[in-house]
Design a protein around this motif. Structure first.
Motif, PDB file in Angstrom:
ATOM      1  N   ARG A  77       1.022  -1.127   0.139  1.00 31.15           N
ATOM      2  CA  ARG A  77       0.148   0.065   0.159  1.00 31.15           C
ATOM      3  C   ARG A  77       0.592   0.863   0.574  1.00 31.15           C
ATOM      4  O   ARG A  77       0.562   2.256  -0.359  1.00 31.15           O
ATOM      5  CB  ARG A  77      -0.845   0.092   0.982  1.00 31.15           C
ATOM      6  CG  ARG A  77      -1.987  -0.826   1.556  1.00 31.15           C
ATOM      7  CD  ARG A  77      -2.607  -0.556   2.554  1.00 31.15           C
ATOM      8  NE  ARG A  77      -3.742  -2.050   2.000  1.00 31.15           N
ATOM      9  CZ  ARG A  77      -4.807  -1.689   2.963  1.00 31.15           C
ATOM     10  NH1 ARG A  77      -4.982  -0.925   3.794  1.00 31.15           N
ATOM     11  NH2 ARG A  77      -5.420  -2.764   3.270  1.00 31.15           N
ATOM     12  N   ARG A  78       1.663   1.088   0.680  1.00 30.85           N
ATOM     13  CA  ARG A  78       3.117   2.174   0.621  1.00 30.85           C
ATOM     14  C   ARG A  78       4.253   2.015  -0.602  1.00 30.85           C
ATOM     15  O   ARG A  78       5.516   1.378  -0.444  1.00 30.85           O
ATOM     16  CB  ARG A  78       3.192   2.783   1.920  1.00 30.85           C
ATOM     17  CG  ARG A  78       3.959   3.732   2.112  1.00 30.85           C
ATOM     18  CD  ARG A  78       4.649   3.893   3.811  1.00 30.85           C
ATOM     19  NE  ARG A  78       4.675   2.973   4.508  1.00 30.85           N
ATOM     20  CZ  ARG A  78       6.147   2.865   4.126  1.00 30.85           C
ATOM     21  NH1 ARG A  78       7.049   3.269   3.739  1.00 30.85           N
ATOM     22  NH2 ARG A  78       6.872   1.950   5.254  1.00 30.85           N
ATOM     23  N   ALA A  79       4.544   3.069  -0.687  1.00 32.36           N
ATOM     24  CA  ALA A  79       5.999   2.974  -1.990  1.00 32.36           C
ATOM     25  C   ALA A  79       7.101   3.586  -1.162  1.00 32.36           C
ATOM     26  O   ALA A  79       6.718   3.809   0.307  1.00 32.36           O
ATOM     27  CB  ALA A  79       5.996   4.485  -2.824  1.00 32.36           C
ATOM     28  N   PRO A  80       8.302   2.634  -1.435  1.00 32.06           N
ATOM     29  CA  PRO A  80       9.450   3.149  -0.167  1.00 32.06           C
ATOM     30  C   PRO A  80       9.619   4.489  -0.162  1.00 32.06           C
ATOM     31  O   PRO A  80       9.655   5.311  -1.105  1.00 32.06           O
ATOM     32  CB  PRO A  80      10.092   2.388  -0.864  1.00 32.06           C
ATOM     33  CG  PRO A  80       9.720   1.362  -2.032  1.00 32.06           C
ATOM     34  CD  PRO A  80       8.655   2.184  -2.905  1.00 32.06           C
ATOM     35  N   ASN A  81      10.290   4.672   1.116  1.00 36.05           N
ATOM     36  CA  ASN A  81      11.056   5.911   0.482  1.00 36.05           C
ATOM     37  C   ASN A  81      11.772   6.382   0.778  1.00 36.05           C
ATOM     38  O   ASN A  81      12.318   5.486  -0.685  1.00 36.05           O
ATOM     39  CB  ASN A  81      11.440   5.856   2.372  1.00 36.05           C
ATOM     40  CG  ASN A  81      10.530   6.167   3.696  1.00 36.05           C
ATOM     41  OD1 ASN A  81       9.365   6.229   3.491  1.00 36.05           O
ATOM     42  ND2 ASN A  81      10.895   5.561   4.407  1.00 36.05           N
ATOM     43  N   GLU A  82      12.275   7.618  -0.082  1.00 35.51           N
ATOM     44  CA  GLU A  82      13.047   8.268  -1.040  1.00 35.51           C
ATOM     45  C   GLU A  82      14.108   8.585  -0.300  1.00 35.51           C
ATOM     46  O   GLU A  82      14.823   8.092   0.488  1.00 35.51           O
ATOM     47  CB  GLU A  82      12.778   9.805  -1.204  1.00 35.51           C
ATOM     48  CG  GLU A  82      11.149  10.050  -2.709  1.00 35.51           C
ATOM     49  CD  GLU A  82      10.954  10.654  -3.077  1.00 35.51           C
ATOM     50  OE1 GLU A  82      11.153  11.307  -4.321  1.00 35.51           O
ATOM     51  OE2 GLU A  82      11.046  11.707  -2.329  1.00 35.51           O
TER      52      GLU A  82
END
Length: 75
Positions: A17-22
């Motif tokens: 549900r959540r993309a990896p952090n930048e």
């Protein structure tokens, strides 16, 4: 030719549900001039960014260096 990388790891792999952090990335030449900078998400994008700037790793050379420093009798 020398090249240097700056990597500010985000330490978040993400979920469904959540993309990896930048992760912040910077490449510098031997004189310290920034030649590229940007962001990537996840391990694959970060390693691809690094490989595009420095080229692929040299696995044979790293293995030779590691063996050279082994004490006698170690494989």
């Amino acid at each position: 030719m020398s090249a240097y990388l700056g990597v500010d790891l985000a330490w978040g792999l993400g979920t469904e549900r959540r993309a990896p952090n930048e992760t912040g990335l910077a490449a510098l030449d031997g004189d310290g001039r920034v030649t590229d900078a940007g962001w990537a998400r996840g391990v694959d994008e970060v390693t691809a960014w690094i490989a595009e700037r420095l080229g692929p790793p040299e696995p044979d050379r790293s293995r030779r260096v590691a063996r050279r420093h082994q004490p006698d009798g170690c494989p």
